[in-house]
Design a protein around this motif. Sequence first.
Motif, mmCIF file in Angstrom:
data_model
loop_
_atom_site.group_PDB
_atom_site.id
_atom_site.type_symbol
_atom_site.label_atom_id
_atom_site.label_comp_id
_atom_site.label_asym_id
_atom_site.label_seq_id
_atom_site.Cartn_x
_atom_site.Cartn_y
_atom_site.Cartn_z
ATOM 1 N N GLU A 250 43.721 13.891 39.741
ATOM 2 C CA GLU A 250 44.821 13.270 40.476
ATOM 3 C C GLU A 250 45.955 14.251 40.742
ATOM 4 O O GLU A 250 46.571 14.232 41.820
ATOM 5 C CB GLU A 250 45.314 12.051 39.697
ATOM 6 N N GLN A 251 46.224 15.139 39.807
ATOM 7 C CA GLN A 251 47.237 16.168 40.027
ATOM 8 C C GLN A 251 46.798 17.138 41.120
ATOM 9 O O GLN A 251 47.617 17.628 41.900
ATOM 10 C CB GLN A 251 47.516 16.920 38.728
ATOM 11 N N LYS A 255 48.758 18.315 44.564
ATOM 12 C CA LYS A 255 48.967 19.718 44.933
ATOM 13 C C LYS A 255 48.404 20.003 46.319
ATOM 14 O O LYS A 255 49.025 20.716 47.123
ATOM 15 C CB LYS A 255 48.309 20.630 43.897
ATOM 16 N N LEU A 256 47.226 19.454 46.608
ATOM 17 C CA LEU A 256 46.628 19.651 47.928
ATOM 18 C C LEU A 256 47.501 19.033 49.014
ATOM 19 O O LEU A 256 47.660 19.600 50.102
ATOM 20 C CB LEU A 256 45.229 19.035 47.966
ATOM 21 N N ALA A 257 48.092 17.865 48.715
ATOM 22 C CA ALA A 257 48.956 17.206 49.683
ATOM 23 C C ALA A 257 50.195 18.040 49.973
ATOM 24 O O ALA A 257 50.654 18.130 51.125
ATOM 25 C CB ALA A 257 49.341 15.821 49.176
ATOM 26 N N VAL A 258 50.739 18.668 48.943
ATOM 27 C CA VAL A 258 51.895 19.554 49.126
ATOM 28 C C VAL A 258 51.537 20.710 50.051
ATOM 29 O O VAL A 258 52.359 21.177 50.858
ATOM 30 C CB VAL A 258 52.401 20.075 47.769
ATOM 31 N N ASP A 259 50.286 21.163 49.970
ATOM 32 C CA ASP A 259 49.814 22.271 50.802
ATOM 33 C C ASP A 259 49.395 21.819 52.196
ATOM 34 O O ASP A 259 48.845 22.616 52.970
ATOM 35 C CB ASP A 259 48.639 22.970 50.121
ATOM 36 N N GLY A 260 49.602 20.537 52.508
ATOM 37 C CA GLY A 260 49.333 20.056 53.853
ATOM 38 C C GLY A 260 47.966 19.453 54.062
ATOM 39 O O GLY A 260 47.588 19.148 55.200
ATOM 40 N N ALA A 263 44.891 14.643 51.067
ATOM 41 C CA ALA A 263 44.021 14.479 49.899
ATOM 42 C C ALA A 263 44.514 13.342 49.031
ATOM 43 O O ALA A 263 45.716 13.201 48.781
ATOM 44 C CB ALA A 263 43.978 15.772 49.089
ATOM 45 N N MET A 264 43.569 12.531 48.566
ATOM 46 C CA MET A 264 43.886 11.414 47.682
ATOM 47 C C MET A 264 42.763 11.249 46.670
ATOM 48 O O MET A 264 41.671 11.793 46.839
ATOM 49 C CB MET A 264 44.029 10.117 48.485
ATOM 50 N N THR A 265 43.035 10.498 45.628
ATOM 51 C CA THR A 265 41.968 10.017 44.767
ATOM 52 C C THR A 265 41.750 8.540 45.067
ATOM 53 O O THR A 265 42.667 7.838 45.482
ATOM 54 C CB THR A 265 42.296 10.195 43.276
#
Length: 390
Positions: A250-251, A255-260, A263-265
Motif C-alpha cells: 500500500e505504501q 509512492k507511485l502516485a506521487v511519481d505520477g 496506482a492503487m491497491t
Amino acid sequence: MSERVVKPVGRGFLFLDSHPAGCARVVRDMAAEVSSRPAERRTALVIGSSSGYGLATTIAGLARYGIDGVGVCFEKAATARRTATAGWYRTAETAALAAELGRSWSFVNADAFADTTKDEVLDLVASRLGKIDHLIYSVAAPRRTDPRTGETYQSVLKAIGAPHSTKSLAFEDGTPVLQEVGIEVATDDEIAQTVKVMGGEDWARWITALQDRDLLGPAFNTVALTYIGSELTGPLYRQGSIGAAKADLEQTALKLAVDGVAAMTSVNGAAVTQASSAIPGIGLYVSLLHKVAGLQTPVQQSIALWEQLTGEAAPDLDDEGRIRLDRWELNDDVQNAVRAQWQSATHDNIAEVADAAWFLAEVRRLYGFDVPGVDYEAETEVDVEWPTGA
C-alpha cells in the motif's frame, strides 16, 4: 498422449495432482458468471494470472470487456509421475477461451521476479499489444530471488510482537475437526524478508520497466490486489508478517502516485484460494463467513474492479485511497454473526456452525476435483501443451 484416471492424492489442503478436465471446467464456470458488453479495445498485463484473484481478474476482463493482454504465472508441466499443476491447466483453458472470443492473449510461464521474465513479457507487449492500459499485480509466493543482488528471500506466516494461537479447521478422513494452532513470533529479519517477497518492490519494478520501454498507455492505471480481513484473523494476517508486506504494498501505491502513476491497491474480500487455504484460521473463518452471509465470488468482485479501472463506475475508495471490494465482508452485522459462530465453535459442533463440507469441496475444486459435470472415472489427457498465444 498420456491419458490416465486422476484421483485426488495429498495431505491436508495440498494435493499432489490436479485434474485437467476439472480445471478446464472451473475456468468455463467462471466465464459463465460474466456477461459481455461492448467496449473500446483495452490491454492488460496480469502478473499472477493462473490462480485466485489474478485468474478471476483475467477472465472477467477478457469475457466482459474483450481485453487483450499478457498473463504471467509460474506453473509446472506434467511429468512421468505427476500431473501438471492446476494453474497450468487453467491457463491452457483461459487461452482457449480467449481464442474463441477472438482476443489476443499470451501467457508467459516464468518467475515474475526475474528481470529476464520482464524482458520477455515486455517484448510480447511491444509486438502484440503496443501499449498497456492496465497492470494487475496479484502475486503470492513463498520466496523471491532478487535478480540484481542474487539474494533469496523467504516469506513466513508468523505473528508480530507476541505469540498467537488461533482456532483452525482441519479434516480427518473427510470429517471436520477443530484445532488450536500456535503461531510463533517473527524475527525482524523474517519480517523484512516477507516484505521483500510479498511487498511492493517488484510491482514497482514492473512499472519502471514498462516506463523505460515507453509501453504505458495514455490512461494507464495499475492495481495490486490485497486483503485486510477480520479482527478474528488479524493477529496472524493483517497484524502479522504478511500484513507487514501488505502495508508495504500500500505504501508503494502511494509512492507511485506521487511519481505520477495512477496506482492503487484493491482490498478484495475473502475467498478460498490455494494461498489462503494454507493460512491457519482462514479456513475456519471463511467457512463461518459462508455460513452466515455467503461470499461474493472472485469473479463478481473482479467485475466490480474492472468497472472502476475502466471508468465505468466511480472508484469506491477508503480514506487511504484503497479500492474497497470487501465492504460486504466487513459489514458490522456480518462480522458480529461470524464472531458469535467463531466463539461458539467446538470440536463437537464444528460441522453445524461452519460450512466445513463446502470449504473442503472448494479446496478440492482448486485442483479440479468435485467439479459438477466431470467424469472422474474416465481417463483424461494430463500432458497438456502450454498455450503459445491467441
